[in-house]
Design an enzyme around this catalytic site. Structure first.
Site, PDB file in Angstrom:
ATOM      1  N   GLY A  46       0.279  -3.139   1.650  1.00 39.66           N
ATOM      2  CA  GLY A  46      -0.349  -3.933   2.694  1.00 39.66           C
ATOM      3  C   GLY A  46       0.222  -5.337   2.695  1.00 39.66           C
ATOM      4  O   GLY A  46       0.828  -5.767   1.703  1.00 39.66           O
ATOM      5  N   GLN A  51       0.160 -14.403   4.096  1.00 45.44           N
ATOM      6  CA  GLN A  51       1.082 -14.248   2.968  1.00 45.44           C
ATOM      7  C   GLN A  51       2.532 -14.554   3.344  1.00 45.44           C
ATOM      8  O   GLN A  51       3.374 -14.743   2.478  1.00 45.44           O
ATOM      9  CB  GLN A  51       1.014 -12.814   2.407  1.00 45.44           C
ATOM     10  N   CYS A  93      -1.349  -7.973  -5.993  1.00 45.85           N
ATOM     11  CA  CYS A  93      -1.167  -8.691  -4.732  1.00 45.85           C
ATOM     12  C   CYS A  93       0.241  -9.275  -4.716  1.00 45.85           C
ATOM     13  O   CYS A  93       0.683  -9.843  -5.710  1.00 45.85           O
ATOM     14  CB  CYS A  93      -2.208  -9.805  -4.610  1.00 45.85           C
ATOM     15  N   LEU A  94       0.911  -9.122  -3.594  1.00 42.46           N
ATOM     16  CA  LEU A  94       2.278  -9.629  -3.492  1.00 42.46           C
ATOM     17  C   LEU A  94       2.318 -11.151  -3.623  1.00 42.46           C
ATOM     18  O   LEU A  94       3.371 -11.709  -3.910  1.00 42.46           O
ATOM     19  CB  LEU A  94       2.905  -9.189  -2.161  1.00 42.46           C
ATOM     20  N   HIS A 135      -8.910  -5.651   0.920  1.00 41.28           N
ATOM     21  CA  HIS A 135      -8.019  -6.653   0.321  1.00 41.28           C
ATOM     22  C   HIS A 135      -7.315  -7.469   1.419  1.00 41.28           C
ATOM     23  O   HIS A 135      -7.212  -8.693   1.325  1.00 41.28           O
ATOM     24  CB  HIS A 135      -7.015  -5.908  -0.576  1.00 41.28           C
ATOM     25  N   GLU A 136      -6.871  -6.782   2.462  1.00 37.45           N
ATOM     26  CA  GLU A 136      -6.143  -7.479   3.544  1.00 37.45           C
ATOM     27  C   GLU A 136      -7.071  -8.330   4.404  1.00 37.45           C
ATOM     28  O   GLU A 136      -6.720  -9.462   4.773  1.00 37.45           O
ATOM     29  CB  GLU A 136      -5.396  -6.475   4.439  1.00 37.45           C
ATOM     30  N   HIS A 139      -7.721 -11.511   2.731  1.00 29.69           N
ATOM     31  CA  HIS A 139      -6.636 -12.500   2.896  1.00 29.69           C
ATOM     32  C   HIS A 139      -6.862 -13.346   4.152  1.00 29.69           C
ATOM     33  O   HIS A 139      -6.569 -14.540   4.166  1.00 29.69           O
ATOM     34  CB  HIS A 139      -5.281 -11.800   3.033  1.00 29.69           C
TER      35      HIS A 139
HETATM   36  O1  GNR Z   1       0.733  -3.680  -2.752  1.00 20.24           O
HETATM   37  C1  GNR Z   1      -0.488  -3.843  -2.879  1.00 20.24           C
HETATM   38  N1  GNR Z   1      -1.200  -2.962  -3.628  1.00 20.24           N
HETATM   39  C2  GNR Z   1      -2.589  -2.910  -3.623  1.00 20.24           C
HETATM   40  C3  GNR Z   1      -3.212  -2.120  -4.578  1.00 20.24           C
HETATM   41  C4  GNR Z   1      -4.584  -2.011  -4.614  1.00 20.24           C
HETATM   42  C5  GNR Z   1      -5.347  -2.690  -3.697  1.00 20.24           C
HETATM   43  C6  GNR Z   1      -4.748  -3.503  -2.756  1.00 20.24           C
HETATM   44  C7  GNR Z   1      -3.380  -3.613  -2.711  1.00 20.24           C
HETATM   45  S1  GNR Z   1      -2.640  -4.602  -1.508  1.00 20.24           S
HETATM   46  C8  GNR Z   1      -1.130  -5.029  -2.277  1.00 20.24           C
HETATM   47  C9  GNR Z   1      -0.212  -5.774  -1.327  1.00 20.24           C
HETATM   48  C10 GNR Z   1      -0.841  -7.098  -0.954  1.00 20.24           C
HETATM   49  O2  GNR Z   1      -0.823  -8.076  -1.635  1.00 20.24           O
HETATM   50  N2  GNR Z   1      -1.472  -7.148   0.191  1.00 20.24           N
HETATM   51  O3  GNR Z   1      -2.089  -8.272   0.561  1.00 20.24           O
HETATM   52 NI    NI Z   2      -2.620  -9.288  -1.315  1.00 22.47          NI
END
Ligand code: GNR
Ligand code: NI
Length: 172
Positions: A46, A51, A93-94, A135-136, A139
């Site tokens: 995601g 980001q 998270c990236l 999670h997204e 953000h």
């Molecule tokens: O790559 C990602 N892996 C992930 C694993 C578990 C729950 C959420 C994620 S999102 C993350 C990529 C990212 O930072 N998205 O904002």
């Molecule tokens: Ni993230």
């Protein structure tokens, strides 16, 4: 090939700001394409616009199996329902590269959003897709997975990230 974008790391201020609604869904097509290319290259499942330094409510994700790409683009996504049942999952998270922790969230969620053609859509997800959707959307509200951890765990992780990024900058 579509151009990728640089991913911002914590503590970039935009990661802590509330993103603004996209006014016209069809005007973020190019950005969405570039975000997908950036996400696949990373690789990640995601990516949210903040980001890559863009303060708009735009998310891309692909939580499908590796052998069957299923890219999704969500404009102005909103959480409309969440199960009482919770699930624990290891998240990364990236924007916090190399850092991982168990996060507890609703097991199943329903999200309303606009597609790139402006049509209203809903998606329901469980497991990885559910965690990824939440999670997204977090953000877009300036929230990061570390916010769900104990202060001790969060500080440990953020200190380790700062150290890792400093070492990486030295190596470059
Ligand atoms: O790559 C990602 N892996 C992930 C694993 C578990 C729950 C959420 C994620 S999102 C993350 C990529 C990212 O930072 N998205 O904002
Ligand atoms: Ni993230």
């Amino acid at each position: 090939m579509t151009e990728t974008l640089p991913i911002l790391y914590v503590p970039a201020p935009i990661l802590r700001q509330k993103a603004k609604p996209v006014a016209a869904a069809d005007q973020v097509r190019d950005l969405a394409d570039r975000m997908l290319a950036t996400m696949y290259k990373a690789p990640g499942v995601g990516l949210a616009a903040p980001q890559v330094g863009v303060g708009l409510r735009l998310v891309v994700l692909d939580c499908g199996p590796k052998d069957a790409p299923a890219p999704m683009v969500l404009v102005n996504p909103e959480l409309v329902a969440a199960s009482e049942e919770l699930a624990v999952r290891e998240e990364g998270c990236l924007s916090l590269p190399g850092q991982f922790a168990d996060v507890t969230r609703p097991y199943r969620v329903r999200v309303r959003y606009l597609a790139l053609d402006g049509s209203k859509q809903e998606v329901e997800g469980e497991g990885l897709l559910s965690a990824c959707l939440q999670h997204e959307i977090d953000h877009l509200d300036g929230k990061l997975f570390v916010d769900y951890l104990s202060i001790l765990k969060r500080n440990m992780l953020l200190r380790r990230l700062a150290k890792d990024l400093k070492a990486k900058a030295r190596d470059d």
